[in-house]
Write an enzyme that holds these catalytic residues in place. Sequence first.
Site, short mmCIF file in Angstrom:
data_model
loop_
_atom_site.label_atom_id
_atom_site.label_comp_id
_atom_site.label_asym_id
_atom_site.label_seq_id
_atom_site.Cartn_x
_atom_site.Cartn_y
_atom_site.Cartn_z
N GLU A 327 -64.84 -68.63 -80.86
CA GLU A 327 -63.67 -68.23 -81.63
C GLU A 327 -63.05 -69.46 -82.28
O GLU A 327 -62.78 -70.45 -81.60
CB GLU A 327 -62.61 -67.59 -80.74
CG GLU A 327 -63.02 -66.30 -80.09
CD GLU A 327 -61.87 -65.68 -79.30
OE1 GLU A 327 -61.70 -64.45 -79.39
OE2 GLU A 327 -61.14 -66.42 -78.61
N CYS A 328 -62.81 -69.41 -83.57
CA CYS A 328 -62.12 -70.46 -84.30
C CYS A 328 -62.73 -71.83 -84.01
O CYS A 328 -63.83 -72.12 -84.47
CB CYS A 328 -60.62 -70.43 -84.00
SG CYS A 328 -59.61 -71.29 -85.23
#
Length: 437
Positions: A327-328
């Site tokens: 994520e990210c």
Amino acid sequence: MAMTEGLLISAPASGTGKTTVMLGLLRALRDTGLAVQPFKSGPDYIDPAFHTAASGRASYNIDTWAMDDTLLGAVAARAAGADICVAEGSMGLYDGVATRGQAGFGTSAETAALMGWPVVLVIDVGGQAQSAAATALGFARYRPDLPFAGVILNRVASPRHERLTRMGMEAAGITVLGALPRRGDLKLPERHLGLIQAVEHPDLEAAIASYAAFLTENVDINALRQAARGGAALPAHPLPQPPAQRIALARDAAFSFTYPHLLEGWRAAGAEILPFSPLADEAPDKDADLVWLPGGYPELHAGRIAAAETFLTGLRSHAETRPVHGECGGYMALGTGLIDKDGTRHAMAGLLGLVTSYEKRKFNLGYRRAVLDHGMPGFAVGAALRGHEFHYSSIIDQPDAALAQVFDADGNPAAQSGSWRGNVTGTFFHLITGEAS
């Protein structure tokens, strides 16, 4: 059974000092012997860790845009056993996302109304005196159904300034719960995503103790305690289910942004969380079913990540046969390269073709709704997810297949679709929950 009584600490805008007030209040209440349950209204990744340090209890996000009533009830149930809840708002009290035809959807005010918690408004009174009462009165009357406890005056310049400001509040019928003299040492350190992480603060415990002493001296803690109220309890349901049984979770200063309610749900359902540190060059557990790389600040540690051969070798080996999700910041670490703010390119894991850059900064902020074109851990093709995106990186190259169709809070297409290759998936948004089918 009613919701545990509580308060919501908010402000007319960001930057008024509500976080330091929140931390001081959490510790001051705890110091009186109360069990204090903190919450954060909205999708903030950083504040809950500070809340936990101040209160001694895990803090959870309450998000009226991303969470349905069943998940809101499950998160609110984390207050079981607490004497009082204290929630911190995000942005200004009425700032939200304009969807469902409501100007206030996803606001801190909505959280306060849902939980029945009166609002304490922190007002920066610098540069004004009686005029601050007009601001307070507007906030108190803007939504008549919202319980309003009163105000804390912040950055008061002198006793005369306080007296004049209190006169205005008294004339407007606004309760003043405290007045905080101006102090330059009450500002928490910040960087480009807001506050630094709690684990990075040079002396967090001393700072929180100082905030608590300051609050106790200048705020009527007993009046705040008496102002707390609670509404009807929401139906309690299980928290989100785990995406695998044994989850190797990257956990250090570079990878730290995972919503607390997700980890709580995974553990409650019997999943085993296996933390490891890429910055310490630790490989994920070889027996893990899934490797999960959360967001964080990989751009600040890109050289160390690129040199972490044990970590990278273990990650690549796992990806040959089992799923990996990022994520990210975790997504960026799964890519081919990350260019830091100085223009230096660092080789990442190479499990995806993604190349990102902090030299070419681009602000990306907002809620995201994603409909999966390809499955990812815990979710099948077609599943709808809700999350939040907040970063300054630019995509230089993204040659892999799109993971999802992604939309903002108003349903407009968002640029960052995520991507997948083999057993590896990644998104720029941080997962909050999947939508009920």
